[in-house]
Design a protein around this motif. Structure first.
Motif, PDB file in Angstrom:
ATOM      1  N   ASP A 169      -4.731  -0.407  -7.341  1.00  0.00           N
ATOM      2  CA  ASP A 169      -4.968   0.005  -5.961  1.00  0.00           C
ATOM      3  C   ASP A 169      -3.677   0.526  -5.342  1.00  0.00           C
ATOM      4  OD1 ASP A 169      -7.742  -0.734  -5.565  1.00  0.00           O
ATOM      5  OD2 ASP A 169      -7.086  -2.832  -5.648  1.00  0.00           O
ATOM      6  N   PRO A 170      -3.770   1.440  -4.377  1.00  0.00           N
ATOM      7  CA  PRO A 170      -2.570   1.787  -3.602  1.00  0.00           C
ATOM      8  C   PRO A 170      -2.281   0.681  -2.598  1.00  0.00           C
ATOM      9  CG  PRO A 170      -4.466   3.017  -2.791  1.00  0.00           C
ATOM     10  CD  PRO A 170      -4.945   2.242  -3.980  1.00  0.00           C
ATOM     11  N   VAL A 171      -1.036   0.209  -2.589  1.00  0.00           N
ATOM     12  CA  VAL A 171      -0.634  -0.834  -1.645  1.00  0.00           C
ATOM     13  C   VAL A 171       0.683  -0.415  -0.993  1.00  0.00           C
ATOM     14  CG1 VAL A 171      -1.788  -2.690  -2.926  1.00  0.00           C
ATOM     15  CG2 VAL A 171       0.602  -2.132  -3.445  1.00  0.00           C
ATOM     16  N   PRO A 172       0.991  -0.971   0.173  1.00  0.00           N
ATOM     17  CA  PRO A 172       2.268  -0.626   0.814  1.00  0.00           C
ATOM     18  C   PRO A 172       3.444  -1.033  -0.075  1.00  0.00           C
ATOM     19  CG  PRO A 172       0.789  -1.700   2.378  1.00  0.00           C
ATOM     20  CD  PRO A 172       0.162  -1.857   1.025  1.00  0.00           C
ATOM     21  N   ILE A 173       4.503  -0.245  -0.037  1.00  0.00           N
ATOM     22  CA  ILE A 173       5.696  -0.553  -0.820  1.00  0.00           C
ATOM     23  C   ILE A 173       6.261  -1.907  -0.389  1.00  0.00           C
ATOM     24  CG2 ILE A 173       7.161   0.719   0.799  1.00  0.00           C
ATOM     25  CD1 ILE A 173       7.677   0.467  -3.021  1.00  0.00           C
ATOM     26  N   THR A 174       6.688  -2.691  -1.348  1.00  0.00           N
ATOM     27  CA  THR A 174       7.252  -4.011  -1.040  1.00  0.00           C
ATOM     28  C   THR A 174       8.768  -3.911  -0.908  1.00  0.00           C
ATOM     29  OG1 THR A 174       7.489  -4.574  -3.388  1.00  0.00           O
ATOM     30  CG2 THR A 174       5.391  -5.131  -2.312  1.00  0.00           C
ATOM     31  N   ASP A 175       9.353  -4.902  -0.262  1.00  0.00           N
ATOM     32  CA  ASP A 175      10.803  -4.911  -0.057  1.00  0.00           C
ATOM     33  C   ASP A 175      11.552  -4.872  -1.387  1.00  0.00           C
ATOM     34  OD1 ASP A 175      10.467  -4.987   2.666  1.00  0.00           O
ATOM     35  OD2 ASP A 175      10.718  -7.170   2.828  1.00  0.00           O
ATOM     36  N   GLU A 176      10.983  -5.487  -2.419  1.00  0.00           N
ATOM     37  CA  GLU A 176      11.653  -5.562  -3.711  1.00  0.00           C
ATOM     38  C   GLU A 176      11.953  -4.190  -4.291  1.00  0.00           C
ATOM     39  OE1 GLU A 176      10.899  -7.488  -8.189  1.00  0.00           O
ATOM     40  OE2 GLU A 176       9.314  -7.541  -6.657  1.00  0.00           O
ATOM     41  N   TRP A 177      11.068  -3.213  -3.997  1.00  0.00           N
ATOM     42  CA  TRP A 177      11.175  -1.921  -4.671  1.00  0.00           C
ATOM     43  C   TRP A 177      11.508  -0.758  -3.734  1.00  0.00           C
ATOM     44  CZ3 TRP A 177      11.662  -3.073  -9.439  1.00  0.00           C
ATOM     45  CH2 TRP A 177      10.908  -4.088 -10.031  1.00  0.00           C
ATOM     46  N   LYS A 178      11.582  -0.974  -2.440  1.00  0.00           N
ATOM     47  CA  LYS A 178      11.679   0.152  -1.510  1.00  0.00           C
ATOM     48  C   LYS A 178      12.962   0.962  -1.668  1.00  0.00           C
ATOM     49  CE  LYS A 178      13.498  -2.554   2.396  1.00  0.00           C
ATOM     50  NZ  LYS A 178      13.234  -2.976   3.795  1.00  0.00           N
ATOM     51  N   ASP A 179      14.032   0.342  -2.203  1.00  0.00           N
ATOM     52  CA  ASP A 179      15.279   1.091  -2.387  1.00  0.00           C
ATOM     53  C   ASP A 179      15.261   1.952  -3.643  1.00  0.00           C
ATOM     54  OD1 ASP A 179      16.367   0.007  -0.087  1.00  0.00           O
ATOM     55  OD2 ASP A 179      17.322  -1.663  -1.138  1.00  0.00           O
ATOM     56  N   GLN A 180      14.287   1.730  -4.526  1.00  0.00           N
ATOM     57  CA  GLN A 180      14.241   2.468  -5.787  1.00  0.00           C
ATOM     58  C   GLN A 180      12.920   3.214  -5.987  1.00  0.00           C
ATOM     59  OE1 GLN A 180      15.242  -1.111  -8.108  1.00  0.00           O
ATOM     60  NE2 GLN A 180      17.061  -0.035  -8.831  1.00  0.00           N
ATOM     61  N   TRP A 181      12.120   3.269  -4.953  1.00  0.00           N
ATOM     62  CA  TRP A 181      10.851   4.000  -5.015  1.00  0.00           C
ATOM     63  C   TRP A 181      10.643   4.617  -3.644  1.00  0.00           C
ATOM     64  CZ3 TRP A 181       7.490   5.950  -8.330  1.00  0.00           C
ATOM     65  CH2 TRP A 181       6.184   6.238  -7.943  1.00  0.00           C
ATOM     66  N   GLY A 182      10.812   5.925  -3.539  1.00  0.00           N
ATOM     67  CA  GLY A 182      10.849   6.591  -2.247  1.00  0.00           C
ATOM     68  C   GLY A 182       9.506   6.988  -1.699  1.00  0.00           C
ATOM     69  N   ALA A 183       8.523   6.107  -1.745  1.00  0.00           N
ATOM     70  CA  ALA A 183       7.195   6.385  -1.205  1.00  0.00           C
ATOM     71  C   ALA A 183       6.714   5.186  -0.417  1.00  0.00           C
ATOM     72  CB  ALA A 183       6.214   6.707  -2.331  1.00  0.00           C
ATOM     73  N   ALA A 184       5.847   5.432   0.557  1.00  0.00           N
ATOM     74  CA  ALA A 184       5.343   4.343   1.401  1.00  0.00           C
ATOM     75  C   ALA A 184       4.292   3.507   0.687  1.00  0.00           C
ATOM     76  CB  ALA A 184       4.755   4.914   2.690  1.00  0.00           C
ATOM     77  N   ILE A 185       3.718   4.030  -0.399  1.00  0.00           N
ATOM     78  CA  ILE A 185       2.739   3.273  -1.175  1.00  0.00           C
ATOM     79  C   ILE A 185       3.181   3.208  -2.632  1.00  0.00           C
ATOM     80  CG2 ILE A 185       0.773   3.783   0.307  1.00  0.00           C
ATOM     81  CD1 ILE A 185      -0.022   5.979  -1.710  1.00  0.00           C
ATOM     82  N   MET A 186       2.650   2.240  -3.353  1.00  0.00           N
ATOM     83  CA  MET A 186       2.967   2.038  -4.755  1.00  0.00           C
ATOM     84  C   MET A 186       1.720   1.481  -5.438  1.00  0.00           C
ATOM     85  SD  MET A 186       5.234  -1.481  -4.441  1.00  0.00           S
ATOM     86  CE  MET A 186       4.762  -2.317  -5.948  1.00  0.00           C
TER      87      MET A 186
END
Length: 479
Positions: free
Chosen positions: A436-453
């Motif tokens: 499912d598409p879910v909001p980006i989590t704090d763990e990955w937001k610095d290495q994944w430049g999208a609002a969803i993951m």
């Protein structure tokens, strides 16, 4: 490579000349200006950084000795360079993993050497600029002038097909295609061959896993298919149509539109009027934002399916969702619009094993981001080449190819023995996931430049079910 082989390759490719470009121009089609998943510029595309174009790293492993020359061709400039860079980062990470060393950074056009045990892998990296013409010219030069033992690469299916027909097959040089994703490359007699391999996942694998999930795990029984009017979009639509029909899902309509199409209300209304309970879109970032904006702002009762794309495409989709739902995005907001789930060939959080953990760690430290859609297939391509050299005890291209045929690749991000080359078309099969598409989590937001993951996997499709069977009507390759 023997002297006779080198002379033969030079003479064959020299006689081909410019006629090779003209004779196959039609096969490149829209792929010169498009891609399996098109992108726009982003900070991440320049993460390769500056650096000398020649480097050497060493590691330990092996069962052979000597030198293997690999001609590696990927787009490294223009707005599409992130595809080529993530493919290169995945490939260099695979080489580093096999050599127990760190991945090469600062990659640009030039020569690099990665040593694994007693074998030096000389990588001749070249920028295709996402052009089939350039890819052919570079591949020809690498075979003629650099005497490479094997070709690797191409993010564009049109470019990969051109290199296969005008260079690899003409010169009888092994070619590991990737991440170009058109199923036709390993499913069509014109492009498949004894010396043509692909570890990377393809559009048929997207459809066979995503389509089966839709048919078997949801209540959707009627689907409308949309696709871009070039090879990638048609491959997506055709493969989904085949899989859904085989699973008793009715196709209530299909429509191909040009890349960048934006007048979506009429077409989405038409899908609704046709009774669609779900739609699939085979599009790139040039088309997806307009489609999603219209869908999310409309009153449609059907679900949207498809595949998770690369970071930059997912970033645009995330921005569209934020415009519609506002910030911050929440799981509740996303679930309310029947948005997904989506199939993924690979993302960093879909596989829990020691190899993938090491891959995510080395890749993120070297390149400042998490491994993306194309990286597992390219890591596996490198792992398979090294394994073939070690198992054959030879650095000759023909021996490497012979060892690759039917190989189960031992070390892959999808786990031990996670990919296996099918003997009938040299396409590697591997598991796929649905998330499912879910909001980006704090763990990955610095290495994944999208609002969803992607979420954790909601389903896993076994490798035995993901690829086109040898006896399927759409399988046009029989080696």
């Amino acid at each position: 490579m023997s002297t006779d082989d080198r002379i033969s390759r030079r003479s064959v490719l020299s006689t081909l000349g410019a006629a090779g470009v003209t004779g196959f121009a039609g096969c490149a089609g829209g792929d010169n200006g498009g891609t399996d998943q098109t992108t726009t510029g982003t900070d991440g595309e320049t993460m390769a950084g500056e650096g000398d174009a020649t480097g050497t790293t060493t590691g330990s492993a092996g069962g052979a000795s000597g030198t293997v020359k690999l001609g590696v061709i990927q787009p490294m400039s223009t707005d599409l360079k992130y595809y080529g860079m993530q493919a290169l980062w995945g490939f260099f990470s695979g080489m580093a993993y096999k050599g127990d060393t760190d991945p090469v950074t600062g990659i640009e056009s030039g020569e690099y050497t990665v040593s694994v045990g007693g074998v030096d892998y000389e990588l001749y990296v070249r920028d295709t600029k996402f052009s089939a013409d350039t890819a052919q010219t570079l591949a020809t030069d690498l075979v003629q002038s650099e005497d490479v033992d094997m070709l690797v690469g191409c993010a564009s299916s049109g470019a990969a097909s051109r290199v296969i027909t005008t260079v690899a097959k003409q010169a009888n040089v092994p070619y590991m295609v990737g991440p170009a994703a058109s199923a036709d490359i390993t499913g069509n007699s014109k492009t498949c061959g004894d010396m043509i391999f692909r570890a990377a996942e393809n559009t048929a694998m997207d459809a066979r896993s995503g389509g089966k999930y839709v048919a078997q795990e949801t209540d959707v029984q009627q689907v409308y298919l949309f696709g871009a009017d070039y090879s990638f979009g048609r491959a997506v639509v055709n493969n989904y149509e085949s899989v859904l029909k085989a699973n008793n899902v009715e196709i209530v309509g299909k429509k191909f539109v040009q890349q960048g199409y934006s007048e979506w209300k009429g077409l989405l209304d038409k899908a609704s009027e046709a009774g669609a309970q779900g739609i699939v879109g085979g599009f790139t970032v040039s088309t997806l934002p307009a489609l999603f904006t219209t869908y999310l702002n409309g009153d449609y009762n059907y679900r949207v399916f498809g595949g998770f794309a690369t970071e930059i495409t997912t970033s645009v989709v995330g921005q569209t969702l934020q415009k519609v739902f506002g910030k911050p995005l929440t799981e509740q907001k996303l679930q309310g619009k029947q948005f997904g789930p989506f199939t993924t060939r690979y993302h960093w959080n879909q596989y829990d094993n020691d190899i993938n953990s090491a891959f995510v760690d080395m890749y993120s430290k070297a390149y400042g981001r998490v491994p993306d859609l194309f990286t597992s297939g390219m890591f596996t391509a490198a792992s398979a080449i090294v394994q073939a050299v070690e198992e054959s005890g030879s650095t000759e291209g023909a021996d490497i190819a012979s060892s690759l045929r039917g190989m189960t690749v031992a070390e892959t991000p999808k786990g031990t023995d996670g990919y296996a080359f099918q003997k009938y078309n040299n396409q590697a099969r591997s598991a796929m996931t649905v998330a499912d598409p879910v909001p980006i989590t704090d763990e990955w937001k610095d290495q994944w430049g999208a609002a969803i993951m992607p979420s954790d996997p909601v389903a896993r499709i076994d490798a035995s079910e993901t690829t086109i069977p040898s006896d399927a009507e759409e399988m046009g390759c029989s080696l």
